[in-house]
Motif scaffolding. Structure first.
Motif, PDB file in Angstrom:
ATOM      1  N   ALA A   1      34.775  31.375  95.479  1.00 44.52           N
ATOM      2  CA  ALA A   1      34.734  32.674  95.507  1.00 44.52           C
ATOM      3  C   ALA A   1      33.419  33.124  94.503  1.00 44.52           C
ATOM      4  CB  ALA A   1      36.039  33.246  94.914  1.00 44.52           C
ATOM      5  N   ALA A   2      33.124  34.423  94.851  1.00 42.67           N
ATOM      6  CA  ALA A   2      32.084  35.270  94.245  1.00 42.67           C
ATOM      7  C   ALA A   2      32.889  36.108  93.253  1.00 42.67           C
ATOM      8  CB  ALA A   2      31.070  35.748  94.865  1.00 42.67           C
ATOM      9  N   VAL A   3      32.327  36.171  91.784  1.00 46.25           N
ATOM     10  CA  VAL A   3      33.050  37.230  90.886  1.00 46.25           C
ATOM     11  C   VAL A   3      32.108  38.041  90.445  1.00 46.25           C
ATOM     12  CG1 VAL A   3      34.237  37.461  88.692  1.00 46.25           C
ATOM     13  CG2 VAL A   3      34.797  35.536  90.344  1.00 46.25           C
ATOM     14  N   TYR A   4      32.267  39.326  90.659  1.00 47.70           N
ATOM     15  CA  TYR A   4      31.607  40.481  89.970  1.00 47.70           C
ATOM     16  C   TYR A   4      32.402  41.020  88.835  1.00 47.70           C
ATOM     17  CZ  TYR A   4      29.009  40.092  94.483  1.00 47.70           C
ATOM     18  OH  TYR A   4      28.432  39.520  95.381  1.00 47.70           O
ATOM     19  N   TYR A   5      31.796  41.424  87.563  1.00 50.46           N
ATOM     20  CA  TYR A   5      32.276  42.264  86.527  1.00 50.46           C
ATOM     21  C   TYR A   5      31.590  43.614  86.498  1.00 50.46           C
ATOM     22  CZ  TYR A   5      28.677  40.668  83.335  1.00 50.46           C
ATOM     23  OH  TYR A   5      27.280  40.173  82.618  1.00 50.46           O
ATOM     24  N   VAL A   6      32.520  44.698  86.452  1.00 52.76           N
ATOM     25  CA  VAL A   6      32.254  46.046  86.577  1.00 52.76           C
ATOM     26  C   VAL A   6      32.368  46.497  85.062  1.00 52.76           C
ATOM     27  CG1 VAL A   6      32.225  48.090  87.679  1.00 52.76           C
ATOM     28  CG2 VAL A   6      32.522  45.848  89.093  1.00 52.76           C
TER      29      VAL A   6
ATOM     30  N   THR B   1      32.362  38.355  77.732  1.00 47.26           N
ATOM     31  CA  THR B   1      33.654  38.648  78.250  1.00 47.26           C
ATOM     32  C   THR B   1      33.926  38.113  79.631  1.00 47.26           C
ATOM     33  OG1 THR B   1      33.862  40.802  76.810  1.00 47.26           O
ATOM     34  CG2 THR B   1      35.216  40.712  78.712  1.00 47.26           C
ATOM     35  N   ALA B   2      33.086  38.278  80.441  1.00 44.07           N
ATOM     36  CA  ALA B   2      33.189  37.902  81.997  1.00 44.07           C
ATOM     37  C   ALA B   2      33.365  36.268  81.920  1.00 44.07           C
ATOM     38  CB  ALA B   2      31.896  38.278  82.816  1.00 44.07           C
ATOM     39  N   LYS B   3      32.655  35.425  80.959  1.00 44.31           N
ATOM     40  CA  LYS B   3      32.907  34.244  81.063  1.00 44.31           C
ATOM     41  C   LYS B   3      34.516  33.851  80.494  1.00 44.31           C
ATOM     42  CE  LYS B   3      32.054  29.733  80.522  1.00 44.31           C
ATOM     43  NZ  LYS B   3      32.846  28.774  81.458  1.00 44.31           N
ATOM     44  N   ALA B   4      34.768  34.731  79.596  1.00 46.64           N
ATOM     45  CA  ALA B   4      36.283  34.248  79.181  1.00 46.64           C
ATOM     46  C   ALA B   4      37.239  34.744  80.295  1.00 46.64           C
ATOM     47  CB  ALA B   4      36.482  35.077  77.747  1.00 46.64           C
ATOM     48  N   TYR B   5      36.821  35.644  81.046  1.00 44.95           N
ATOM     49  CA  TYR B   5      37.959  36.274  82.046  1.00 44.95           C
ATOM     50  C   TYR B   5      37.932  35.113  83.285  1.00 44.95           C
ATOM     51  CZ  TYR B   5      38.555  41.063  80.222  1.00 44.95           C
ATOM     52  OH  TYR B   5      38.767  41.909  79.576  1.00 44.95           O
ATOM     53  N   VAL B   6      36.685  34.669  83.467  1.00 47.95           N
ATOM     54  CA  VAL B   6      36.603  33.688  84.543  1.00 47.95           C
ATOM     55  C   VAL B   6      37.657  32.198  84.018  1.00 47.95           C
ATOM     56  CG1 VAL B   6      34.978  31.988  85.713  1.00 47.95           C
ATOM     57  CG2 VAL B   6      34.474  34.622  85.696  1.00 47.95           C
ATOM     58  N   ASP B   7      37.428  32.097  83.086  1.00 47.26           N
ATOM     59  CA  ASP B   7      38.077  30.866  82.384  1.00 47.26           C
ATOM     60  C   ASP B   7      39.568  31.107  82.541  1.00 47.26           C
ATOM     61  OD1 ASP B   7      35.679  29.274  81.591  1.00 47.26           O
ATOM     62  OD2 ASP B   7      35.705  29.908  79.618  1.00 47.26           O
TER      63      ASP B   7
ATOM     64  N   PRO C   1      30.913  55.825  83.327  1.00 44.62           N
ATOM     65  CA  PRO C   1      31.551  55.870  81.961  1.00 44.62           C
ATOM     66  C   PRO C   1      32.993  56.395  82.014  1.00 44.62           C
ATOM     67  CG  PRO C   1      29.442  57.035  81.791  1.00 44.62           C
ATOM     68  CD  PRO C   1      29.787  56.874  83.189  1.00 44.62           C
ATOM     69  N   VAL C   2      33.923  55.769  81.265  1.00 48.41           N
ATOM     70  CA  VAL C   2      35.122  55.997  81.239  1.00 48.41           C
ATOM     71  C   VAL C   2      35.171  57.274  80.142  1.00 48.41           C
ATOM     72  CG1 VAL C   2      36.258  53.759  81.582  1.00 48.41           C
ATOM     73  CG2 VAL C   2      35.776  54.368  79.336  1.00 48.41           C
ATOM     74  N   THR C   3      36.274  58.358  80.467  1.00 43.84           N
ATOM     75  CA  THR C   3      36.021  59.489  79.430  1.00 43.84           C
ATOM     76  C   THR C   3      36.906  59.137  78.417  1.00 43.84           C
ATOM     77  OG1 THR C   3      37.887  60.419  81.060  1.00 43.84           O
ATOM     78  CG2 THR C   3      35.620  60.907  81.830  1.00 43.84           C
ATOM     79  N   THR C   4      37.797  58.238  78.262  1.00 42.78           N
ATOM     80  CA  THR C   4      38.935  57.942  77.141  1.00 42.78           C
ATOM     81  C   THR C   4      38.850  56.752  76.796  1.00 42.78           C
ATOM     82  OG1 THR C   4      40.793  57.728  78.456  1.00 42.78           O
ATOM     83  CG2 THR C   4      40.377  59.901  78.026  1.00 42.78           C
ATOM     84  N   GLY C   5      38.808  56.440  75.289  1.00 43.38           N
ATOM     85  CA  GLY C   5      38.917  55.217  74.976  1.00 43.38           C
ATOM     86  C   GLY C   5      37.907  54.534  74.825  1.00 43.38           C
ATOM     87  N   GLY C   6      37.698  53.055  74.872  1.00 40.05           N
ATOM     88  CA  GLY C   6      36.455  52.331  74.794  1.00 40.05           C
ATOM     89  C   GLY C   6      36.197  51.776  76.188  1.00 40.05           C
ATOM     90  N   ALA C   7      34.976  50.999  76.250  1.00 41.43           N
ATOM     91  CA  ALA C   7      34.494  50.362  77.386  1.00 41.43           C
ATOM     92  C   ALA C   7      35.596  49.522  78.055  1.00 41.43           C
ATOM     93  CB  ALA C   7      33.311  49.635  77.134  1.00 41.43           C
ATOM     94  N   ARG C   8      35.488  49.256  79.186  1.00 43.08           N
ATOM     95  CA  ARG C   8      36.560  48.138  79.978  1.00 43.08           C
ATOM     96  C   ARG C   8      35.557  47.629  81.042  1.00 43.08           C
ATOM     97  NH1 ARG C   8      41.576  51.839  81.602  1.00 43.08           N
ATOM     98  NH2 ARG C   8      41.276  51.644  79.462  1.00 43.08           N
ATOM     99  N   ILE C   9      36.344  46.527  81.356  1.00 43.89           N
ATOM    100  CA  ILE C   9      35.714  45.862  82.462  1.00 43.89           C
ATOM    101  C   ILE C   9      36.624  45.488  83.618  1.00 43.89           C
ATOM    102  CG2 ILE C   9      34.692  43.343  83.276  1.00 43.89           C
ATOM    103  CD1 ILE C   9      33.186  43.315  80.568  1.00 43.89           C
ATOM    104  N   SER C  10      36.320  45.708  84.868  1.00 44.58           N
ATOM    105  CA  SER C  10      37.033  45.252  86.156  1.00 44.58           C
ATOM    106  C   SER C  10      36.414  44.183  86.775  1.00 44.58           C
ATOM    107  CB  SER C  10      36.985  46.436  87.035  1.00 44.58           C
ATOM    108  OG  SER C  10      37.647  47.464  86.470  1.00 44.58           O
ATOM    109  N   LEU C  11      37.319  43.235  87.378  1.00 47.04           N
ATOM    110  CA  LEU C  11      36.745  42.101  87.871  1.00 47.04           C
ATOM    111  C   LEU C  11      36.989  42.255  89.577  1.00 47.04           C
ATOM    112  CD1 LEU C  11      38.287  39.167  85.971  1.00 47.04           C
ATOM    113  CD2 LEU C  11      35.872  40.162  85.899  1.00 47.04           C
ATOM    114  N   VAL C  12      36.010  41.934  90.260  1.00 44.02           N
ATOM    115  CA  VAL C  12      35.912  42.022  91.618  1.00 44.02           C
ATOM    116  C   VAL C  12      35.989  40.628  92.132  1.00 44.02           C
ATOM    117  CG1 VAL C  12      34.769  42.840  93.838  1.00 44.02           C
ATOM    118  CG2 VAL C  12      35.032  44.385  91.727  1.00 44.02           C
TER     119      VAL C  12
END
Length: 119
Positions: free
Chosen positions: A44-49, A67-73, A99-110
């Motif tokens: 697979a290919a993984v993109y973190y957004v 963060t992406a490395k921890a998620y892939v693990d 940008p997200v309008t509420t809270g802190g940053a977040r990451i999505s994985l594709v």
């Protein structure tokens, strides 16, 4: 991925604080992958957004590679991929989102399945 603290390569955390956060991110990714019933992939290919907080300065999504490395693990721990070496994984590649309008940053994985050539 679940909302919470993220690791950035710009942070200067004590090594134990970094270890605990990495462990938590990895475990959250494993639980998320298992709960969604994702199919097992050979390659697979993984993109973190990155969905950043709304501030005016520019962002470098590559700074969130820890963060992406921890998620892939965590995906490997869940059995989604056999390993995170180059035989099974391309990336993770960084991308920016609005940008997200509420809270802190977040990451999505594709996660994109890559067909393996038949022998």
């Amino acid at each position: 991925m679940p909302y919470g603290d993220l690791l950035s390569s710009n942070q200067r955390l004590h090594h134990m604080a970094e270890y605990r956060l990495t462990k938590r991110l990895r475990h959250e990714a494993e639980l998320t992958a298992r709960s969604r019933g994702l199919p097992l992939l050979e390659r697979a290919a993984v993109y973190y957004v990155l969905h950043p907080r709304p501030i005016k300065r520019k962002r470098d999504p590559g700074n969130w590679a820890p963060t992406a490395k921890a998620y892939v693990d965590g995906l490997v721990d869940a059995g989604l991929l056999p390993d995170d070496n180059s035989d099974h994984l391309l990336g993770p590649y960084p991308e920016m989102a609005p940008p997200v309008t509420t809270g802190g940053a977040r990451i999505s994985l594709v996660i994109v399945e890559i067909a393996t050539p038949s022998a």
